[in-house]
Write an enzyme that holds these catalytic residues in place. Sequence first.
Site, PDB file in Angstrom:
ATOM      1  N   GLU A 124       0.832  -1.211   0.000  1.00 34.55           N
ATOM      2  CA  GLU A 124       0.000   0.000   0.000  1.00 34.55           C
ATOM      3  C   GLU A 124       0.862   1.254   0.000  1.00 34.55           C
ATOM      4  OE1 GLU A 124      -2.929   2.605   2.842  1.00 34.55           O
ATOM      5  OE2 GLU A 124      -3.002   0.434   3.115  1.00 34.55           O
ATOM      6  N   SER A 215       0.252  -9.366   7.788  1.00 35.39           N
ATOM      7  CA  SER A 215      -0.774  -8.326   7.767  1.00 35.39           C
ATOM      8  C   SER A 215      -0.395  -7.163   8.670  1.00 35.39           C
ATOM      9  CB  SER A 215      -2.123  -8.904   8.213  1.00 35.39           C
ATOM     10  OG  SER A 215      -3.037  -7.876   8.511  1.00 35.39           O
ATOM     11  N   ASN A 217      -2.246  -4.466   9.504  1.00 31.25           N
ATOM     12  CA  ASN A 217      -3.283  -4.066  10.459  1.00 31.25           C
ATOM     13  C   ASN A 217      -3.410  -5.058  11.605  1.00 31.25           C
ATOM     14  OD1 ASN A 217      -6.061  -5.685  10.167  1.00 31.25           O
ATOM     15  ND2 ASN A 217      -5.156  -5.555   8.135  1.00 31.25           N
ATOM     16  N   SER A 259      -8.341  -8.608   7.452  1.00 32.47           N
ATOM     17  CA  SER A 259      -8.264  -9.581   6.358  1.00 32.47           C
ATOM     18  C   SER A 259      -8.499 -11.012   6.864  1.00 32.47           C
ATOM     19  CB  SER A 259      -6.899  -9.490   5.659  1.00 32.47           C
ATOM     20  OG  SER A 259      -5.843  -9.535   6.592  1.00 32.47           O
TER      21      SER A 259
END
Length: 275
Positions: A124, A215, A217, A259
Amino acid sequence: MDVIRAKHAGVCYGVERALDMANAAMLDDEDTYTLGPLIHNPKVVEELDANGVHVAASPDDVQEGIVIIRSHGVEPDVLATLRERGLTVIDATCPHVAKAQRSAAQLRDMGGTVVVVGRADHPEVLGLCGHAGERAVVVANADELPDELVEPVGVVVQTTQSTEKLESVVEAIRARGIEPTVKNTICFATRQRQESAARLAGEVDAIVIVGGKNSSNTTHLYEICKAHCPKSHFVEGADELQASWFEGCKTVGVTAGASTPADQIQEVVECLEAM
């Protein structure tokens, strides 16, 4: 042992949207690829691969067929290259990430430094830098700010970062006598999950965070939980749980990254309840 689920946990709208797009693409007869893992959840990526949606490491790995842009987004030139080659492109970029990309481009057009708060190696962030231009600098925290910041200074943030990290960077810039233009692009679902995890972690004897180890987050959720509950455990699935972790515990919390599908969370809950 009482097992308590966080009020807000698991897949967010952006991830659910990306998965729906991938599932729809499976119905086509063409070869289907995601440019990098669609989401940061190894178990889900394995399931997609088994159903004909394969991971391509780069655009060069796809000669024909359908290419799905991952939920994290990509740099503008990557998207242009895929389309120029005549490939069918399905853009599954999370709408919140797309908003952050537009914000980065707006800050770029101001002509100064664009500070991107996030992990430099995260897809990202790579995409945000592509929109932010040549004067973009990536910092994980205030200590990484460069000595020189060309004004005007803009700040944009990876959507899965914590508010505390963003605020610390902004305050460090202000301490230099610079008033930055700040685009708080942390998504609402991320804030919800972080606040919910923090509350639950402060109320239980132990807490399990479920999600991909890759991940961002989910990693932040683990860090938040660890600050409130020493017995915080980060797992990708129920098979990693160890009964010894919960000796003497009367209450165990469960939360999960954006996710992490509901079935993976439920497997962990059921395993804990059976201990």
